[in-house]
Write a protein that holds these residues in place. Structure first.
Motif, PDB file in Angstrom:
ATOM      1  N   PHE A 179       0.526  -1.306  -0.479  1.00 52.86           N
ATOM      2  CA  PHE A 179       0.122   0.239   0.330  1.00 52.86           C
ATOM      3  C   PHE A 179       0.933   1.350   0.096  1.00 52.86           C
ATOM      4  O   PHE A 179       1.542   1.555   1.077  1.00 52.86           O
ATOM      5  CB  PHE A 179      -1.250  -0.004   1.243  1.00 52.86           C
ATOM      6  CG  PHE A 179      -1.734  -0.987   1.157  1.00 52.86           C
ATOM      7  CD1 PHE A 179      -3.121  -0.646   0.131  1.00 52.86           C
ATOM      8  CD2 PHE A 179      -1.867  -2.592   1.475  1.00 52.86           C
ATOM      9  CE1 PHE A 179      -3.795  -1.550   0.123  1.00 52.86           C
ATOM     10  CE2 PHE A 179      -3.007  -3.591   1.472  1.00 52.86           C
ATOM     11  CZ  PHE A 179      -3.941  -2.998   0.554  1.00 52.86           C
ATOM     12  N   GLY A 180       1.314   1.974  -1.386  1.00 54.01           N
ATOM     13  CA  GLY A 180       2.465   2.598  -1.559  1.00 54.01           C
ATOM     14  C   GLY A 180       1.970   4.129  -0.595  1.00 54.01           C
ATOM     15  O   GLY A 180       3.605   4.262  -0.148  1.00 54.01           O
ATOM     16  N   ASN A 181       1.696   4.698  -0.306  1.00 52.46           N
ATOM     17  CA  ASN A 181       1.544   5.571   0.589  1.00 52.46           C
ATOM     18  C   ASN A 181       1.488   5.057   2.196  1.00 52.46           C
ATOM     19  O   ASN A 181       1.544   5.656   3.016  1.00 52.46           O
ATOM     20  CB  ASN A 181      -0.314   6.646   0.881  1.00 52.46           C
ATOM     21  CG  ASN A 181      -0.400   6.438  -0.882  1.00 52.46           C
ATOM     22  OD1 ASN A 181       0.648   7.040  -0.875  1.00 52.46           O
ATOM     23  ND2 ASN A 181      -1.351   6.224  -1.564  1.00 52.46           N
ATOM     24  N   PHE A 182       0.599   4.046   2.578  1.00 55.01           N
ATOM     25  CA  PHE A 182       0.867   4.001   4.035  1.00 55.01           C
ATOM     26  C   PHE A 182       2.184   2.313   4.188  1.00 55.01           C
ATOM     27  O   PHE A 182       1.471   1.969   5.896  1.00 55.01           O
ATOM     28  CB  PHE A 182      -0.997   3.240   4.435  1.00 55.01           C
ATOM     29  CG  PHE A 182      -1.625   4.337   5.151  1.00 55.01           C
ATOM     30  CD1 PHE A 182      -1.345   5.520   6.426  1.00 55.01           C
ATOM     31  CD2 PHE A 182      -2.433   4.661   4.121  1.00 55.01           C
ATOM     32  CE1 PHE A 182      -1.604   6.010   6.398  1.00 55.01           C
ATOM     33  CE2 PHE A 182      -3.151   5.399   4.484  1.00 55.01           C
ATOM     34  CZ  PHE A 182      -2.694   6.567   5.540  1.00 55.01           C
ATOM     35  N   ALA A 183       2.772   1.901   3.462  1.00 55.15           N
ATOM     36  CA  ALA A 183       3.159   1.021   3.908  1.00 55.15           C
ATOM     37  C   ALA A 183       3.920   0.915   4.945  1.00 55.15           C
ATOM     38  O   ALA A 183       4.265  -0.289   5.336  1.00 55.15           O
ATOM     39  CB  ALA A 183       4.503   0.403   2.733  1.00 55.15           C
ATOM     40  N   ALA A 184       4.731   1.845   4.996  1.00 58.57           N
ATOM     41  CA  ALA A 184       5.915   2.526   5.863  1.00 58.57           C
ATOM     42  C   ALA A 184       5.088   1.921   7.905  1.00 58.57           C
ATOM     43  O   ALA A 184       5.850   1.844   8.303  1.00 58.57           O
ATOM     44  CB  ALA A 184       6.441   3.684   6.435  1.00 58.57           C
ATOM     45  N   ALA A 185       3.631   2.391   7.531  1.00 58.39           N
ATOM     46  CA  ALA A 185       2.734   2.253   9.221  1.00 58.39           C
ATOM     47  C   ALA A 185       2.488   1.003   8.554  1.00 58.39           C
ATOM     48  O   ALA A 185       2.309   0.929   9.549  1.00 58.39           O
ATOM     49  CB  ALA A 185       1.921   3.227   8.431  1.00 58.39           C
ATOM     50  N   MET A 186       2.878   0.245   7.869  1.00 58.55           N
ATOM     51  CA  MET A 186       2.344  -0.958   7.691  1.00 58.55           C
ATOM     52  C   MET A 186       3.238  -2.832   8.128  1.00 58.55           C
ATOM     53  O   MET A 186       2.634  -3.278   7.670  1.00 58.55           O
ATOM     54  CB  MET A 186       0.845  -1.582   7.075  1.00 58.55           C
ATOM     55  CG  MET A 186       0.086  -0.868   6.802  1.00 58.55           C
ATOM     56  SD  MET A 186      -0.501  -0.965   4.944  1.00 58.55           S
ATOM     57  CE  MET A 186      -1.255  -2.352   5.531  1.00 58.55           C
ATOM     58  N   THR A 187       4.267  -1.852   8.856  1.00 54.66           N
ATOM     59  CA  THR A 187       4.998  -2.919   9.140  1.00 54.66           C
ATOM     60  C   THR A 187       4.140  -4.740  10.004  1.00 54.66           C
ATOM     61  O   THR A 187       3.992  -4.208  10.480  1.00 54.66           O
ATOM     62  CB  THR A 187       6.131  -2.478   9.456  1.00 54.66           C
ATOM     63  OG1 THR A 187       5.840  -1.642  11.140  1.00 54.66           O
ATOM     64  CG2 THR A 187       7.459  -1.588   9.174  1.00 54.66           C
ATOM     65  N   GLY A 188       4.785  -5.137   8.900  1.00 56.94           N
ATOM     66  CA  GLY A 188       4.775  -6.486   9.801  1.00 56.94           C
ATOM     67  C   GLY A 188       3.596  -7.350   9.334  1.00 56.94           C
ATOM     68  O   GLY A 188       3.395  -8.270   9.671  1.00 56.94           O
TER      69      GLY A 188
END
Ligand SMILES: Cc1cc2nc3c(=O)[nH]c(=O)nc-3n(C[C@H](O)[C@H](O)[C@H](O)COP(=O)(O)O)c2cc1C
Length: 384
Positions: free
Chosen positions: A206-215
Protein backbone atom coordinates in the motif's frame (compact mmCIF):
# COMPACT_ATOMS: atom_id res chain seq x y z
CA UNK A 1 -20.00 3.00 -32.67
CA UNK A 2 -21.77 1.89 -29.51
CA UNK A 3 -20.74 3.73 -26.38
CA UNK A 4 -19.47 1.48 -23.60
CA UNK A 5 -21.97 1.61 -20.77
CA UNK A 6 -21.42 1.26 -17.05
CA UNK A 7 -23.07 -2.16 -17.13
CA UNK A 8 -20.80 -3.38 -19.92
CA UNK A 9 -17.68 -2.34 -18.01
CA UNK A 10 -19.08 -3.90 -14.86
CA UNK A 11 -19.78 -7.19 -16.64
CA UNK A 12 -16.30 -7.23 -18.20
CA UNK A 13 -14.73 -6.49 -14.81
CA UNK A 14 -16.68 -9.37 -13.30
CA UNK A 15 -15.25 -11.74 -15.90
CA UNK A 16 -11.71 -10.44 -15.43
CA UNK A 17 -11.31 -9.95 -11.65
CA UNK A 18 -11.07 -12.54 -8.89
CA UNK A 19 -14.43 -12.80 -7.15
CA UNK A 20 -13.40 -10.96 -3.97
CA UNK A 21 -12.07 -7.95 -5.89
CA UNK A 22 -15.22 -7.65 -8.00
CA UNK A 23 -17.35 -7.89 -4.87
CA UNK A 24 -15.20 -5.32 -3.10
CA UNK A 25 -15.88 -2.75 -5.83
CA UNK A 26 -19.51 -3.64 -6.42
CA UNK A 27 -20.82 -4.01 -2.90
CA UNK A 28 -22.26 -1.63 -0.33
CA UNK A 29 -22.87 -1.70 3.41
CA UNK A 30 -25.49 -3.70 5.31
CA UNK A 31 -28.59 -4.25 3.09
CA UNK A 32 -27.22 -1.95 0.36
CA UNK A 33 -30.28 0.32 0.50
CA UNK A 34 -28.23 3.50 0.19
CA UNK A 35 -26.20 1.95 -2.62
CA UNK A 36 -29.47 1.44 -4.52
CA UNK A 37 -30.81 4.85 -3.46
CA UNK A 38 -27.77 6.57 -4.96
CA UNK A 39 -28.85 5.27 -8.36
CA UNK A 40 -32.58 5.58 -7.87
CA UNK A 41 -32.19 9.14 -6.58
CA UNK A 42 -31.23 10.38 -10.02
CA UNK A 43 -34.52 9.03 -11.33
CA UNK A 44 -36.43 11.32 -8.96
CA UNK A 45 -35.36 14.33 -10.98
CA UNK A 46 -36.37 15.00 -14.58
CA UNK A 47 -34.56 17.18 -17.05
CA UNK A 48 -36.61 19.78 -18.88
CA UNK A 49 -36.41 19.45 -22.65
CA UNK A 50 -35.90 22.67 -24.60
CA UNK A 51 -35.78 23.00 -28.39
CA UNK A 52 -35.00 25.46 -31.17
CA UNK A 53 -32.06 27.16 -29.49
CA UNK A 54 -28.85 27.28 -31.50
CA UNK A 55 -26.78 24.68 -29.63
CA UNK A 56 -23.97 24.40 -32.17
CA UNK A 57 -21.41 25.86 -29.79
CA UNK A 58 -21.34 24.11 -26.41
CA UNK A 59 -18.95 24.85 -23.57
CA UNK A 60 -18.44 21.75 -21.43
CA UNK A 61 -15.48 23.06 -19.52
CA UNK A 62 -15.57 23.52 -15.78
CA UNK A 63 -13.51 24.60 -12.83
CA UNK A 64 -13.08 21.96 -10.16
CA UNK A 65 -11.57 23.07 -6.89
CA UNK A 66 -9.87 25.92 -8.65
CA UNK A 67 -8.44 23.81 -11.48
CA UNK A 68 -9.68 23.92 -15.07
CA UNK A 69 -11.24 20.69 -16.34
CA UNK A 70 -12.51 19.62 -19.76
CA UNK A 71 -15.69 18.31 -18.13
CA UNK A 72 -17.18 18.78 -14.65
CA UNK A 73 -15.93 15.43 -13.39
CA UNK A 74 -12.90 13.99 -11.64
CA UNK A 75 -11.84 10.42 -10.96
CA UNK A 76 -12.50 10.16 -7.23
CA UNK A 77 -10.44 8.22 -4.70
CA UNK A 78 -10.78 4.46 -5.08
CA UNK A 79 -8.58 2.22 -2.97
CA UNK A 80 -6.62 -0.80 -4.26
CA UNK A 81 -6.85 0.27 -7.93
CA UNK A 82 -3.46 -1.32 -8.51
CA UNK A 83 -5.18 -4.66 -7.92
CA UNK A 84 -7.76 -4.07 -10.68
CA UNK A 85 -5.18 -3.45 -13.43
CA UNK A 86 -1.38 -3.50 -13.59
CA UNK A 87 -0.15 -0.38 -11.73
CA UNK A 88 -3.78 0.68 -12.02
CA UNK A 89 -3.50 4.12 -10.42
CA UNK A 90 -0.88 5.14 -12.98
CA UNK A 91 -3.02 3.89 -15.88
CA UNK A 92 -6.08 5.73 -14.56
CA UNK A 93 -4.11 8.94 -14.09
CA UNK A 94 -2.93 8.78 -17.70
CA UNK A 95 -6.51 8.36 -18.86
CA UNK A 96 -7.62 11.33 -16.77
CA UNK A 97 -4.81 13.46 -18.17
CA UNK A 98 -5.67 12.42 -21.74
CA UNK A 99 -9.29 13.50 -21.23
CA UNK A 100 -8.45 16.64 -19.27
CA UNK A 101 -10.04 15.79 -15.93
CA UNK A 102 -8.47 15.64 -12.44
CA UNK A 103 -7.46 12.39 -10.77
CA UNK A 104 -7.60 11.90 -7.02
CA UNK A 105 -5.25 9.29 -5.57
CA UNK A 106 -6.67 7.27 -2.70
CA UNK A 107 -4.68 7.11 0.52
CA UNK A 108 -4.96 3.33 0.26
CA UNK A 109 -3.67 3.04 -3.29
CA UNK A 110 -1.26 0.35 -4.40
CA UNK A 111 0.98 2.84 -6.23
CA UNK A 112 2.34 5.57 -3.99
CA UNK A 113 2.00 9.26 -4.71
CA UNK A 114 5.46 9.62 -6.29
CA UNK A 115 4.98 6.72 -8.68
CA UNK A 116 1.65 8.13 -9.85
CA UNK A 117 3.09 11.61 -10.26
CA UNK A 118 6.00 10.29 -12.31
CA UNK A 119 3.98 7.79 -14.34
CA UNK A 120 0.96 9.99 -14.87
CA UNK A 121 2.81 13.21 -15.55
CA UNK A 122 0.77 15.36 -13.14
CA UNK A 123 0.61 15.94 -9.41
CA UNK A 124 -2.84 14.43 -8.70
CA UNK A 125 -5.21 15.36 -5.90
CA UNK A 126 -4.49 13.35 -2.78
CA UNK A 127 -7.09 11.78 -0.52
CA UNK A 128 -6.37 11.40 3.16
CA UNK A 129 -7.72 9.10 5.86
CA UNK A 130 -6.88 9.96 9.45
CA UNK A 131 -4.94 7.29 11.32
CA UNK A 132 -4.06 7.36 15.01
CA UNK A 133 -0.33 7.83 14.44
CA UNK A 134 -0.28 11.60 13.97
CA UNK A 135 3.48 11.69 13.40
CA UNK A 136 2.91 9.39 10.41
CA UNK A 137 0.07 11.61 9.21
CA UNK A 138 2.29 14.66 9.47
CA UNK A 139 5.08 13.02 7.45
CA UNK A 140 2.60 11.73 4.86
CA UNK A 141 1.03 15.17 4.39
CA UNK A 142 4.46 16.80 4.17
CA UNK A 143 5.74 14.27 1.63
CA UNK A 144 2.71 14.63 -0.64
CA UNK A 145 2.97 18.38 -0.40
CA UNK A 146 6.67 18.26 -1.26
CA UNK A 147 5.80 16.10 -4.29
CA UNK A 148 3.63 18.91 -5.64
CA UNK A 149 0.07 18.07 -4.59
CA UNK A 150 -2.20 21.11 -4.44
CA UNK A 151 -5.57 19.62 -3.57
CA UNK A 152 -6.18 17.47 -0.53
CA UNK A 153 -9.40 15.49 -0.21
CA UNK A 154 -9.93 14.65 3.45
CA UNK A 155 -12.39 11.78 3.72
CA UNK A 156 -14.33 11.98 6.99
CA UNK A 157 -17.04 9.34 6.62
CA UNK A 158 -14.80 6.41 7.42
CA UNK A 159 -13.68 6.73 11.04
CA UNK A 160 -14.17 2.96 11.00
CA UNK A 161 -14.96 0.60 8.13
CA UNK A 162 -18.61 0.01 7.24
CA UNK A 163 -20.10 -3.46 7.55
CA UNK A 164 -20.05 -5.03 4.11
CA UNK A 165 -21.50 -8.52 4.17
CA UNK A 166 -20.46 -9.39 0.64
CA UNK A 167 -16.81 -8.73 1.48
CA UNK A 168 -17.02 -11.00 4.49
CA UNK A 169 -18.56 -13.76 2.36
CA UNK A 170 -16.10 -13.41 -0.51
CA UNK A 171 -13.11 -13.99 1.78
CA UNK A 172 -11.71 -10.46 1.59
CA UNK A 173 -11.33 -10.20 5.36
CA UNK A 174 -9.81 -13.64 5.84
CA UNK A 175 -6.26 -13.27 7.12
CA UNK A 176 -3.47 -15.83 7.38
CA UNK A 177 -3.33 -19.10 5.49
CA UNK A 178 -7.11 -19.36 5.02
CA UNK A 179 -7.16 -15.92 3.39
CA UNK A 180 -4.19 -16.76 1.21
CA UNK A 181 -5.77 -20.03 0.08
CA UNK A 182 -8.99 -18.29 -0.98
CA UNK A 183 -7.03 -15.56 -2.77
CA UNK A 184 -4.99 -18.15 -4.67
CA UNK A 185 -8.08 -20.18 -5.54
CA UNK A 186 -9.96 -17.15 -6.86
CA UNK A 187 -6.85 -15.88 -8.66
CA UNK A 188 -6.33 -19.17 -10.50
CA UNK A 189 -9.87 -18.87 -11.81
CA UNK A 190 -8.85 -15.61 -13.51
CA UNK A 191 -5.63 -16.44 -15.41
CA UNK A 192 -5.60 -13.18 -17.40
CA UNK A 193 -5.64 -11.16 -14.18
CA UNK A 194 -3.20 -13.54 -12.52
CA UNK A 195 -0.61 -13.03 -15.21
CA UNK A 196 -1.10 -9.35 -15.92
CA UNK A 197 -1.85 -7.89 -12.49
CA UNK A 198 -0.81 -10.39 -9.86
CA UNK A 199 2.50 -11.45 -11.41
CA UNK A 200 3.52 -8.53 -13.63
CA UNK A 201 1.95 -5.77 -11.56
CA UNK A 202 4.05 -6.13 -8.42
CA UNK A 203 4.82 -4.85 -5.82
CA UNK A 204 1.40 -4.97 -4.21
CA UNK A 205 2.07 -2.98 -1.10
CA UNK A 206 0.00 0.00 0.00
CA UNK A 207 2.09 2.77 -1.47
CA UNK A 208 1.29 5.55 0.99
CA UNK A 209 0.83 3.51 4.16
CA UNK A 210 3.38 0.75 3.57
CA UNK A 211 5.79 2.18 6.13
CA UNK A 212 3.03 2.32 8.77
CA UNK A 213 2.00 -1.29 8.14
CA UNK A 214 5.23 -3.03 9.05
CA UNK A 215 4.79 -6.70 9.75
CA UNK A 216 1.54 -6.94 7.80
CA UNK A 217 1.02 -8.62 4.49
CA UNK A 218 -1.92 -9.48 2.30
CA UNK A 219 -5.40 -8.08 1.92
CA UNK A 220 -6.84 -9.76 5.00
CA UNK A 221 -4.16 -8.31 7.26
CA UNK A 222 -4.84 -4.93 5.75
CA UNK A 223 -8.41 -4.94 7.08
CA UNK A 224 -7.13 -5.78 10.53
CA UNK A 225 -4.75 -2.85 10.27
CA UNK A 226 -7.58 -0.50 9.27
CA UNK A 227 -9.69 -1.55 12.24
CA UNK A 228 -6.78 -0.93 14.60
CA UNK A 229 -5.49 2.30 13.09
CA UNK A 230 -8.35 4.37 11.69
CA UNK A 231 -9.20 7.07 14.19
CA UNK A 232 -12.72 7.43 15.59
CA UNK A 233 -11.68 10.45 17.64
CA UNK A 234 -11.24 12.58 14.50
CA UNK A 235 -13.07 15.92 14.74
CA UNK A 236 -13.01 19.44 13.33
CA UNK A 237 -9.90 20.32 15.39
CA UNK A 238 -8.05 17.80 13.22
CA UNK A 239 -9.09 19.74 10.16
CA UNK A 240 -7.62 22.87 11.75
CA UNK A 241 -4.41 20.88 12.33
CA UNK A 242 -4.31 19.81 8.67
CA UNK A 243 -5.26 23.32 7.54
CA UNK A 244 -2.21 24.70 9.36
CA UNK A 245 0.07 22.36 7.39
CA UNK A 246 -1.64 22.45 3.98
CA UNK A 247 -1.49 25.68 2.00
CA UNK A 248 -3.46 24.33 -0.96
CA UNK A 249 -7.11 23.47 -1.34
CA UNK A 250 -8.83 21.13 1.09
CA UNK A 251 -12.08 19.35 0.23
CA UNK A 252 -13.99 17.49 2.94
CA UNK A 253 -15.42 14.29 1.48
CA UNK A 254 -18.33 12.48 3.08
CA UNK A 255 -20.62 15.35 4.02
CA UNK A 256 -24.32 14.52 3.85
CA UNK A 257 -26.08 17.26 5.81
CA UNK A 258 -26.08 21.09 5.69
CA UNK A 259 -24.83 21.47 9.29
CA UNK A 260 -21.66 19.48 8.57
CA UNK A 261 -21.09 21.37 5.32
CA UNK A 262 -21.23 24.68 7.21
CA UNK A 263 -18.91 23.29 9.91
CA UNK A 264 -16.41 22.22 7.25
CA UNK A 265 -16.18 25.74 5.86
CA UNK A 266 -16.02 27.23 9.35
CA UNK A 267 -13.04 24.97 10.07
CA UNK A 268 -11.18 26.16 7.00
CA UNK A 269 -12.20 23.85 4.15
CA UNK A 270 -12.36 25.18 0.60
CA UNK A 271 -15.04 22.74 -0.46
CA UNK A 272 -17.07 19.66 0.33
CA UNK A 273 -17.87 16.44 -1.46
CA UNK A 274 -21.46 15.42 -0.83
CA UNK A 275 -21.03 11.69 -0.45
CA UNK A 276 -22.08 8.59 1.47
CA UNK A 277 -18.99 6.73 0.26
CA UNK A 278 -20.95 5.06 -2.50
CA UNK A 279 -23.31 3.43 0.01
CA UNK A 280 -20.39 1.62 1.61
CA UNK A 281 -20.54 3.11 5.10
CA UNK A 282 -23.84 3.92 6.86
CA UNK A 283 -26.65 2.15 5.07
CA UNK A 284 -30.07 3.80 5.24
CA UNK A 285 -28.83 7.37 4.85
CA UNK A 286 -30.14 9.49 2.00
CA UNK A 287 -28.76 9.31 -1.49
CA UNK A 288 -26.12 11.91 -2.34
CA UNK A 289 -28.22 13.54 -5.06
CA UNK A 290 -31.14 13.86 -2.64
CA UNK A 291 -28.87 15.47 -0.01
CA UNK A 292 -27.24 17.85 -2.49
CA UNK A 293 -29.73 20.77 -2.84
CA UNK A 294 -29.96 21.58 0.88
CA UNK A 295 -26.17 21.49 1.17
CA UNK A 296 -25.76 23.79 -1.82
CA UNK A 297 -28.18 26.21 -0.16
CA UNK A 298 -26.32 26.02 3.16
CA UNK A 299 -22.91 26.57 1.54
CA UNK A 300 -24.27 29.63 -0.23
CA UNK A 301 -21.32 30.05 -2.57
CA UNK A 302 -18.61 29.87 0.12
CA UNK A 303 -16.66 27.32 -1.95
CA UNK A 304 -16.69 24.19 -4.07
CA UNK A 305 -19.47 21.60 -3.82
CA UNK A 306 -18.83 18.28 -5.52
CA UNK A 307 -21.05 15.21 -5.35
CA UNK A 308 -20.56 11.50 -5.87
CA UNK A 309 -22.55 8.31 -5.58
CA UNK A 310 -24.31 6.59 -8.45
CA UNK A 311 -23.00 8.86 -11.21
CA UNK A 312 -23.13 6.63 -14.27
CA UNK A 313 -23.90 8.81 -17.28
CA UNK A 314 -23.71 12.29 -18.73
CA UNK A 315 -27.37 12.76 -17.83
CA UNK A 316 -26.55 12.21 -14.15
CA UNK A 317 -23.77 14.79 -14.38
CA UNK A 318 -26.11 17.43 -15.81
CA UNK A 319 -28.72 16.71 -13.13
CA UNK A 320 -26.08 17.13 -10.41
CA UNK A 321 -25.02 20.46 -11.89
CA UNK A 322 -28.63 21.56 -12.24
CA UNK A 323 -29.03 20.91 -8.51
CA UNK A 324 -26.07 23.16 -7.76
CA UNK A 325 -22.97 20.94 -7.75
CA UNK A 326 -19.80 22.29 -9.34
CA UNK A 327 -18.93 18.81 -10.51
CA UNK A 328 -19.07 15.07 -9.81
CA UNK A 329 -16.58 12.49 -8.68
CA UNK A 330 -16.67 9.05 -10.25
CA UNK A 331 -16.05 5.91 -8.20
CA UNK A 332 -17.14 2.51 -9.45
CA UNK A 333 -17.51 3.83 -13.00
CA UNK A 334 -13.77 4.25 -13.41
CA UNK A 335 -12.83 1.28 -11.24
CA UNK A 336 -14.82 -1.09 -13.47
CA UNK A 337 -13.60 0.58 -16.66
CA UNK A 338 -10.02 0.19 -15.44
CA UNK A 339 -10.52 -3.48 -14.61
CA UNK A 340 -12.22 -4.04 -17.95
CA UNK A 341 -9.73 -2.29 -20.20
CA UNK A 342 -6.95 -0.53 -18.31
CA UNK A 343 -6.08 2.99 -19.41
CA UNK A 344 -8.01 2.56 -22.66
CA UNK A 345 -11.08 1.42 -20.76
CA UNK A 346 -11.04 4.55 -18.60
CA UNK A 347 -10.50 6.78 -21.66
CA UNK A 348 -13.46 5.10 -23.39
CA UNK A 349 -15.62 5.60 -20.30
CA UNK A 350 -14.73 9.30 -20.08
CA UNK A 351 -15.34 9.81 -23.78
CA UNK A 352 -18.76 8.17 -23.51
CA UNK A 353 -19.66 10.49 -20.62
CA UNK A 354 -18.67 13.44 -22.78
CA UNK A 355 -20.91 12.36 -25.64
CA UNK A 356 -23.80 11.81 -23.23
CA UNK A 357 -23.26 15.17 -21.57
CA UNK A 358 -23.29 16.83 -24.97
CA UNK A 359 -26.66 15.28 -25.79
CA UNK A 360 -28.04 16.30 -22.40
CA UNK A 361 -26.82 19.88 -22.76
CA UNK A 362 -28.10 20.22 -26.30
CA UNK A 363 -31.58 18.97 -25.51
CA UNK A 364 -31.95 21.05 -22.36
CA UNK A 365 -30.74 24.17 -24.11
CA UNK A 366 -27.76 24.46 -21.77
CA UNK A 367 -24.98 26.12 -23.77
CA UNK A 368 -22.49 26.43 -20.95
CA UNK A 369 -22.21 24.46 -17.75
CA UNK A 370 -21.24 27.57 -15.86
CA UNK A 371 -24.89 28.64 -16.17
CA UNK A 372 -26.40 25.29 -15.23
CA UNK A 373 -29.09 25.65 -12.59
CA UNK A 374 -32.45 24.37 -11.42
CA UNK A 375 -34.18 25.77 -14.50
CA UNK A 376 -32.74 22.75 -16.34
CA UNK A 377 -35.09 20.55 -14.34
CA UNK A 378 -38.77 20.00 -14.82
CA UNK A 379 -40.40 22.01 -12.02
CA UNK A 380 -42.63 19.14 -10.96
CA UNK A 381 -39.57 17.17 -9.93
CA UNK A 382 -37.58 19.80 -8.07
CA UNK A 383 -38.59 19.36 -4.46
CA UNK A 384 -36.52 22.32 -3.25
C1 LIG B 1 -13.85 0.01 -4.58
C2 LIG B 1 -13.99 1.34 -3.92
C3 LIG B 1 -12.96 1.85 -3.16
C4 LIG B 1 -13.07 3.10 -2.58
N1 LIG B 1 -12.01 3.62 -1.90
C5 LIG B 1 -12.09 4.87 -1.38
C6 LIG B 1 -10.96 5.46 -0.77
O1 LIG B 1 -9.90 4.87 -0.69
N2 LIG B 1 -11.11 6.71 -0.28
C7 LIG B 1 -12.29 7.42 -0.36
O2 LIG B 1 -12.37 8.55 0.09
N3 LIG B 1 -13.36 6.87 -0.97
C8 LIG B 1 -13.29 5.63 -1.49
N4 LIG B 1 -14.36 5.10 -2.13
C9 LIG B 1 -15.58 5.90 -2.28
C10 LIG B 1 -15.53 6.68 -3.59
O3 LIG B 1 -14.57 7.70 -3.55
C11 LIG B 1 -16.88 7.33 -3.90
O4 LIG B 1 -17.31 8.08 -2.79
C12 LIG B 1 -17.97 6.33 -4.28
O5 LIG B 1 -17.42 5.25 -4.99
C13 LIG B 1 -19.02 7.00 -5.13
O6 LIG B 1 -20.04 6.13 -5.48
P1 LIG B 1 -20.11 5.37 -6.90
O7 LIG B 1 -19.06 4.32 -6.85
O8 LIG B 1 -21.47 4.81 -6.92
O9 LIG B 1 -19.84 6.38 -7.96
C14 LIG B 1 -14.26 3.84 -2.72
C15 LIG B 1 -15.30 3.32 -3.49
C16 LIG B 1 -15.18 2.08 -4.08
C17 LIG B 1 -16.31 1.56 -4.93
Amino acid sequence: MALPSYEEHRAAARRRLPHMLFEYIDSGAFDERTLAANRDGFGDFRLKQRVMRDMSDLDMSAELAGAPAAMPIALGPVGFAGMYARRGEVQATRAAVAEGVPFCLSAVSVCGYDEVRRGGGIAPWFQLYMIRDRAYMRDLIDSVLAAGAETLVFTVDMPLPGIRHRDARSGLYDAGSRGLARQIWQGIARPGWLWDVYLRGRPHSFGNFAAAMTGRAGLGDYWGWIRENFDCSTNWDDLAWIRARWPGRILIKGVLCPEDAAAAFDAGADGVVVSNHGGRQLDGVSSSIEALPAIVDAVGGRGTVLVDGGVRSGLDILKALALGADGCLLGRAWAFALAAGGERGVVAMLQALKVELRVAMTLTGCGTLRQAGRTLLDGRFTSS
